[in-house]
Design a protein around this motif. Structure first.
Motif, PDB file in Angstrom:
ATOM      1  N   GLY A   1       6.509   0.606  -7.241  1.00 55.68           N
ATOM      2  CA  GLY A   1       6.811   2.010  -7.269  1.00 55.68           C
ATOM      3  C   GLY A   1       6.290   3.086  -8.226  1.00 55.68           C
ATOM      4  O   GLY A   1       6.463   4.119  -7.944  1.00 55.68           O
ATOM      5  N   GLY A   2       5.664   2.287  -8.832  1.00 60.25           N
ATOM      6  CA  GLY A   2       4.697   3.139  -9.971  1.00 60.25           C
ATOM      7  C   GLY A   2       2.663   2.763  -9.702  1.00 60.25           C
ATOM      8  O   GLY A   2       2.263   3.590 -10.587  1.00 60.25           O
ATOM      9  N   SER A   3       2.704   2.570  -8.827  1.00 58.26           N
ATOM     10  CA  SER A   3       1.208   2.253  -8.139  1.00 58.26           C
ATOM     11  C   SER A   3       0.732   3.503  -7.397  1.00 58.26           C
ATOM     12  O   SER A   3       1.335   3.991  -7.043  1.00 58.26           O
ATOM     13  CB  SER A   3       1.165   0.662  -8.029  1.00 58.26           C
ATOM     14  OG  SER A   3       0.097   0.785  -7.126  1.00 58.26           O
TER      15      SER A   3
ATOM     16  N   LEU B   1       1.265  -9.793   5.643  1.00 57.69           N
ATOM     17  CA  LEU B   1       1.806  -8.861   5.244  1.00 57.69           C
ATOM     18  C   LEU B   1       3.049  -8.620   5.853  1.00 57.69           C
ATOM     19  O   LEU B   1       3.003  -7.449   5.962  1.00 57.69           O
ATOM     20  CB  LEU B   1       1.241  -7.757   4.950  1.00 57.69           C
ATOM     21  CG  LEU B   1       1.172  -6.061   4.132  1.00 57.69           C
ATOM     22  CD1 LEU B   1       1.762  -7.448   2.248  1.00 57.69           C
ATOM     23  CD2 LEU B   1       0.612  -5.518   4.007  1.00 57.69           C
ATOM     24  N   VAL B   2       3.578  -9.162   4.711  1.00 59.86           N
ATOM     25  CA  VAL B   2       5.499  -8.695   5.064  1.00 59.86           C
ATOM     26  C   VAL B   2       6.230  -7.484   4.176  1.00 59.86           C
ATOM     27  O   VAL B   2       5.434  -8.127   2.445  1.00 59.86           O
ATOM     28  CB  VAL B   2       6.502  -9.415   4.556  1.00 59.86           C
ATOM     29  CG1 VAL B   2       7.811  -9.505   4.704  1.00 59.86           C
ATOM     30  CG2 VAL B   2       6.163 -10.558   5.214  1.00 59.86           C
ATOM     31  N   ASN B   3       6.206  -6.459   4.205  1.00 64.18           N
ATOM     32  CA  ASN B   3       6.375  -5.372   3.265  1.00 64.18           C
ATOM     33  C   ASN B   3       8.130  -5.118   3.332  1.00 64.18           C
ATOM     34  O   ASN B   3       8.629  -4.747   4.153  1.00 64.18           O
ATOM     35  CB  ASN B   3       5.888  -4.273   3.704  1.00 64.18           C
ATOM     36  CG  ASN B   3       4.294  -4.168   3.422  1.00 64.18           C
ATOM     37  OD1 ASN B   3       4.039  -3.842   2.640  1.00 64.18           O
ATOM     38  ND2 ASN B   3       3.794  -3.273   4.687  1.00 64.18           N
ATOM     39  N   ASN B   4       8.581  -6.296   2.433  1.00 68.87           N
ATOM     40  CA  ASN B   4       9.636  -5.994   2.504  1.00 68.87           C
ATOM     41  C   ASN B   4      10.765  -4.642   0.940  1.00 68.87           C
ATOM     42  O   ASN B   4      11.838  -4.586   1.482  1.00 68.87           O
ATOM     43  CB  ASN B   4      10.797  -7.600   2.028  1.00 68.87           C
ATOM     44  CG  ASN B   4      11.131  -8.095   1.734  1.00 68.87           C
ATOM     45  OD1 ASN B   4      12.426  -7.868   2.349  1.00 68.87           O
ATOM     46  ND2 ASN B   4      11.731  -8.273   0.332  1.00 68.87           N
TER      47      ASN B   4
ATOM     48  N   ARG C   1       6.499   5.154   0.356  1.00 67.72           N
ATOM     49  CA  ARG C   1       4.635   5.288  -0.333  1.00 67.72           C
ATOM     50  C   ARG C   1       4.475   3.903  -0.469  1.00 67.72           C
ATOM     51  O   ARG C   1       2.720   3.617  -0.136  1.00 67.72           O
ATOM     52  CB  ARG C   1       4.276   6.022  -1.503  1.00 67.72           C
ATOM     53  CG  ARG C   1       2.887   6.566  -2.053  1.00 67.72           C
ATOM     54  CD  ARG C   1       3.803   7.340  -3.391  1.00 67.72           C
ATOM     55  NE  ARG C   1       2.865   7.175  -3.613  1.00 67.72           N
ATOM     56  CZ  ARG C   1       2.046   7.079  -5.065  1.00 67.72           C
ATOM     57  NH1 ARG C   1       2.775   6.023  -5.125  1.00 67.72           N
ATOM     58  NH2 ARG C   1       0.817   7.302  -5.655  1.00 67.72           N
ATOM     59  N   ALA C   2       4.521   3.117  -0.727  1.00 72.44           N
ATOM     60  CA  ALA C   2       4.600   1.724  -1.520  1.00 72.44           C
ATOM     61  C   ALA C   2       3.630   1.161  -0.076  1.00 72.44           C
ATOM     62  O   ALA C   2       2.638   0.074  -0.318  1.00 72.44           O
ATOM     63  CB  ALA C   2       4.487   1.001  -2.173  1.00 72.44           C
TER      64      ALA C   2
ATOM     65  N   GLY D   1      -2.356   0.333   5.298  1.00 73.98           N
ATOM     66  CA  GLY D   1      -4.116   0.570   4.695  1.00 73.98           C
ATOM     67  C   GLY D   1      -4.702  -0.120   4.203  1.00 73.98           C
ATOM     68  O   GLY D   1      -6.283  -0.565   4.295  1.00 73.98           O
ATOM     69  N   ARG D   2      -4.674  -0.735   2.959  1.00 74.23           N
ATOM     70  CA  ARG D   2      -5.166  -1.501   2.154  1.00 74.23           C
ATOM     71  C   ARG D   2      -5.373  -2.374   2.762  1.00 74.23           C
ATOM     72  O   ARG D   2      -6.437  -3.526   2.198  1.00 74.23           O
ATOM     73  CB  ARG D   2      -4.680  -1.640   0.699  1.00 74.23           C
ATOM     74  CG  ARG D   2      -6.095  -2.723  -0.261  1.00 74.23           C
ATOM     75  CD  ARG D   2      -6.993  -1.042  -0.331  1.00 74.23           C
ATOM     76  NE  ARG D   2      -8.477  -2.189  -0.478  1.00 74.23           N
ATOM     77  CZ  ARG D   2      -9.317  -1.953  -0.334  1.00 74.23           C
ATOM     78  NH1 ARG D   2      -9.544  -0.537   0.610  1.00 74.23           N
ATOM     79  NH2 ARG D   2     -10.800  -2.302  -0.605  1.00 74.23           N
ATOM     80  N   TYR D   3      -4.696  -3.455   3.306  1.00 74.89           N
ATOM     81  CA  TYR D   3      -4.052  -4.434   4.305  1.00 74.89           C
ATOM     82  C   TYR D   3      -5.289  -4.308   5.588  1.00 74.89           C
ATOM     83  O   TYR D   3      -5.853  -5.704   5.742  1.00 74.89           O
ATOM     84  CB  TYR D   3      -2.957  -4.763   4.934  1.00 74.89           C
ATOM     85  CG  TYR D   3      -3.358  -5.958   5.966  1.00 74.89           C
ATOM     86  CD1 TYR D   3      -2.863  -7.056   5.418  1.00 74.89           C
ATOM     87  CD2 TYR D   3      -3.026  -5.757   6.993  1.00 74.89           C
ATOM     88  CE1 TYR D   3      -2.553  -8.704   6.032  1.00 74.89           C
ATOM     89  CE2 TYR D   3      -2.555  -7.355   8.097  1.00 74.89           C
ATOM     90  CZ  TYR D   3      -2.579  -8.670   6.814  1.00 74.89           C
ATOM     91  OH  TYR D   3      -2.529 -10.148   7.925  1.00 74.89           O
TER      92      TYR D   3
END
Length: 238
Positions: free
Chosen positions: A53-55, A74-77, A103-104, A110-112
Motif C-alpha cells: 500500500g505504501g510502495s 505471479l499471483v496478485n492476491n 495500483r499495486a 508491468g514490472r513482471y
C-alpha cells in the motif's frame, strides 16, 4: 524448480494458494508485511516483507527475479475490503483501497512483464464478485475490483506477444476464519446467502487456490484474459 510469487500469501486465501503451489513442487515467495501464518507450511517458501500500500513501484520483483533466475508465476492476491456507503468514504480511505487493490497490482503486472518478456510466464489477479456485480455499501471496493477485471483483460492482450498469459479469479463467499467471524454475529444472513447460492454452500480456500493454480498452469495454456468466478454460481443465482 519453478517459482511462484504470491502477494498476501501469508494468511487467509493467500495461505491456501501458497500451500497449493508448494504441493505442486514450486518455490514460493510471499510478498507481505509480516510472516503471518507461513510457518504453518512446509516446503521451499520465504517471505519478502513489503508494504504494497505504501510502495511507489514494484521493483521488489527485480531482486527476486535475479535471486531465483526467473519468475514463472505471479499471483496478485493482496487486497483489502471496505464496508461503507460511498457518502461515508473519505478520500484517504478511497486512496488506501485503490492503492492496495489496483495500483499495486497494476505496477506488479508491468514490472513482471518487463522482467519476463524473454521467458514468458503467467499472471493471475484476484478480483471479486464486486468486479462482476454491485455489492451493497462497498463502492470503493467494487470500483477497485472492477478495475482488476479491466486490467486483467488489457494485460492479457498486451503481454501475449511475450508468451505471458494473464487471467483473474473472482472468489465468492468462501468459508474462512474472517467470514465465519463476521457471519457469527448474524447467522440468519449466512442462511440467506446460502439460499442464494445455487450450490447452497460456501466455498473453501482450496477451491480458490485450485482455480488459481489451473490458470497459472500449462493446462490453461490457451486460456487468456478470462475472469473465472469461483462462487458456486452466486453471481448468476436467484
Amino acid at each position: 524448480m519453478p517459482v511462484a510469487v504470491i502477494t498476501g500469501g501469508n494468511k487467509g486465501l493467500g495461505l491456501a494458494q501458497s500451500r497449493r503451489f508448494l504441493d505442486a513442487g514450486y518455490k514460493v515467495v510471499v510478498i507481505a508485511r509480516s510472516r503471518g501464518e507461513v510457518d504453518r507450511l512446509s516446503g521451499d517458501i520465504r517471505v519478502v516483507e513489503h508494504d504494497l500500500g505504501g510502495s511507489a513501484s514494484a521493483e521488489y520483483l527485480d531482486a527476486i527475479h535475479d535471486e531465483e533466475g526467473g519468475l514463472d508465476v505471479l499471483v496478485n492476491n493482496a487486497g483489502v475490503h471496505l464496508k461503507k456507503p460511498i457518502w461515508d468514504v473519505s478520500a484517504d480511505e478511497l486512496e488506501h483501497v485503490l492503492n492496495i487493490n489496483i495500483r499495486a497490482m497494476f505496477l506488479a503486472c508491468g514490472r513482471y512483464i518487463a522482467l519476463q518478456r524473454e521467458a514468458g510466464g503467467a499472471i493471475v489477479n484476484i478480483a471479486s464478485m464486486g468486479g462482476i456485480m454491485a455489492l451493497p455499501s462497498a463502492a470503493a471496493y467494487v470500483t477497485a475490483k472492477t478495475g482488476v477485471v479491466g486490467l486483467t483483460r488489457s494485460v492479457a492482450v498486451d503481454a501475449a506477444q511475450f508468451g505471458i498469459r494473464c487471467n483473474a479469479v473472482s472468489p465468492g463467499f468462501i468459508d474462512t476464519d474472517m467470514t465465519r467471524a463476521v457471519l457469527a454475529k448474524d447467522p440468519a444472513r449466512r442462511e440467506r446467502i446460502e439460499r442464494r447460492i445455487p450450490t447452497h454452500g460456501f466455498g473453501s480456500p482450496e477451491d480458490v487456490a485450485n482455480a488459481i493454480f489451473y490458470l497459472a498452469s500449462e493446462q490453461a495454456a490457451y486460456v487468456n484474459g478470462v475472469n473465472l468466478p469461483v462462487d458456486g454460481g452466486y453471481a448468476i443465482g436467484f
